[in-house]
Design a protein around this motif. Sequence first.
Motif, PDB file in Angstrom:
ATOM      1  N   ASP A 208      -4.538   2.795  -5.180  1.00  0.00           N
ATOM      2  CA  ASP A 208      -3.522   1.952  -5.797  1.00  0.00           C
ATOM      3  C   ASP A 208      -2.633   2.820  -6.686  1.00  0.00           C
ATOM      4  N   PHE A 209      -1.717   3.533  -6.070  1.00  0.00           N
ATOM      5  CA  PHE A 209      -0.808   4.386  -6.835  1.00  0.00           C
ATOM      6  C   PHE A 209       0.570   4.337  -6.190  1.00  0.00           C
ATOM      7  N   HIS A 210       1.554   4.731  -6.981  1.00  0.00           N
ATOM      8  CA  HIS A 210       2.945   4.776  -6.515  1.00  0.00           C
ATOM      9  C   HIS A 210       3.629   5.967  -7.171  1.00  0.00           C
ATOM     10  N   LEU A 211       4.211   6.830  -6.352  1.00  0.00           N
ATOM     11  CA  LEU A 211       4.913   8.002  -6.868  1.00  0.00           C
ATOM     12  C   LEU A 211       6.359   7.634  -7.189  1.00  0.00           C
ATOM     13  N   ASP A 212       6.782   8.001  -8.388  1.00  0.00           N
ATOM     14  CA  ASP A 212       8.151   7.756  -8.801  1.00  0.00           C
ATOM     15  C   ASP A 212       9.030   8.886  -8.273  1.00  0.00           C
ATOM     16  N   ALA A 231       0.324   5.278   1.218  1.00  0.00           N
ATOM     17  CA  ALA A 231      -0.570   4.588   0.279  1.00  0.00           C
ATOM     18  C   ALA A 231      -0.539   3.083   0.504  1.00  0.00           C
ATOM     19  N   ARG A 232       0.664   2.541   0.772  1.00  0.00           N
ATOM     20  CA  ARG A 232       0.746   1.099   1.048  1.00  0.00           C
ATOM     21  C   ARG A 232      -0.016   0.744   2.320  1.00  0.00           C
ATOM     22  N   GLN A 237      -4.782  -1.660   4.765  1.00  0.00           N
ATOM     23  CA  GLN A 237      -5.959  -1.550   5.624  1.00  0.00           C
ATOM     24  C   GLN A 237      -7.242  -1.824   4.851  1.00  0.00           C
ATOM     25  N   VAL A 238      -7.306  -1.323   3.603  1.00  0.00           N
ATOM     26  CA  VAL A 238      -8.503  -1.580   2.782  1.00  0.00           C
ATOM     27  C   VAL A 238      -8.634  -3.064   2.499  1.00  0.00           C
ATOM     28  N   ALA A 239      -7.497  -3.711   2.130  1.00  0.00           N
ATOM     29  CA  ALA A 239      -7.546  -5.152   1.866  1.00  0.00           C
ATOM     30  C   ALA A 239      -7.927  -5.921   3.127  1.00  0.00           C
ATOM     31  N   GLN A 243     -11.221  -8.194   3.606  1.00  0.00           N
ATOM     32  CA  GLN A 243     -11.133  -9.576   4.057  1.00  0.00           C
ATOM     33  C   GLN A 243     -11.922  -9.787   5.338  1.00  0.00           C
ATOM     34  N   PHE A 244     -11.859  -8.767   6.209  1.00  0.00           N
ATOM     35  CA  PHE A 244     -12.617  -8.873   7.461  1.00  0.00           C
ATOM     36  C   PHE A 244     -14.116  -8.948   7.196  1.00  0.00           C
TER      37      PHE A 244
END
Length: 494
Positions: A208-212, A231-232, A237-239, A243-244
């Motif tokens: 859970d990261f975002h590069l500026d 990353a998204r 895929q992890v979510a 859920q799966f």
Amino acid sequence: MLHSLRARLALWLLLPLAVLVGLCGWFAHEHAEDAADYVQDHDLLSSAKILADRLIWEDGDVRASVPPSALSLFMSPARDHVYLSVMDAQGQLLAGQQNFPQPPQLTLSGSDNAQWYDALWQGQPIRAVITRRAMYDVAGAREITILVGKTTHSRDNMVQTLWWPTMEYLLWALAVAVLVSATALTLELRPLLRIARQLAGRPAGDVDFHLDSRQLHQELRPLADTVNQFARTIRAQVARQRQFISDAAHQLRTPLAIQAHTLEQALGHTPAELAALSVAQRLAVLQRLQRSNQQLLNVANQLLTLAQAEAGNAAHAAQPPQWVDLRALCLQCLEAMAPAADLKQIDLGWEESQAAAAPADAATRAAGPHVFSLYTSSRLLPELIANLVDNAIRYTPPQGQVTLGLEASADSLLLSVQDNGPGIPAQSRDRVLERFYRLAHDTAGTGLGLAIVQEVAQATGASLQLADAQQRYTPPFGPGLRISVRFVRVAGPG
């Protein structure tokens, strides 16, 4: 090989600059030599002219005297040696050194009628000039040869004096360029190194990261955007996996709970109570266990198929493509699904057609594959067809109709399954492709059939479409449903 970006960029900048400095130094040295040669040659010719002016007739013969002004031109801190020689046309020495070296080939030229050349005299390299002058008198004319030579110490010193300051400036410029480039690369790469440290300092499982990208240079922003997109994708895929797992656990929990409850009830009876149970009661217990066990098997098989379909893009890429007869797979599926259709008295039909642009069957067979063949690396096409037909039979009421169709054209194969069941509302057609989503809960199912169809279709590059049935059946149970999968033809061998 250098693995440092800073070092590689520095080399790309400094190596051409070093070559340029070397070329400039070489050209500067050539210019310095030309200037020193010009000065030395001018002095030699001036001395020769002074000597020529000092030639006089005396007692019917030519006499030469060497004035101090001729030698003063050669005075230098380098203590060069000056050599003179004056001879007549017969080679008789009039003044100076005997046997003074002359050029191998005499080619006097110019308005001064002179020639410069390099020679070796008394073990030292010298630069010399030769010129001739005619002396006229009543007795006639005589041609006099004048040679003046000088060692090259002052000339070499002049070359160094003219060249070395320029070379110093160039070397200083190169050193400043090295320092500036190293400093600039260090400063300009700091944002990238800071992002690398931030990523390295995160926990291994934290995606859970975002590069500026605003803090990066314009050329590096696509890299940050790609990392953010990656990353998204990982987060999605992890979510999806979580859920799966949650949905799978929920689906498996119900039949397991039924089995556990049934077994607890059976084991809770005493031997006498078990002996007193009727055959019908015992059969009911076994049937409940069978139903829950069958549901477990169905869910497990569907989960395995779905996992294989999800890994299709990577797994199929490693497998060689081959020709698959889609028509034969459809007929095999109809044969396997016929007993389930008979139990509900469902009319299970088959339709096939060829568009006018489709290749002729005989010609296609002569080339190798059948007109309904598909060149693909997917091994899950039987599961796709089986899930489509099973889904239609499962949700079509008794005495309904289900039709499996296949249409061939020049550029695609269209597989369709059509029924006259209740259909799927337009607003729910996207959701039924989700895992474990079911519109009707009064029908046994896992909620994975259409999800598997979608995954297999995506893995093979096919398009999936859900719509109302194109034709009305009798008796009309509802608007019906038509699910179409269009496979694009890919050229294969032959």
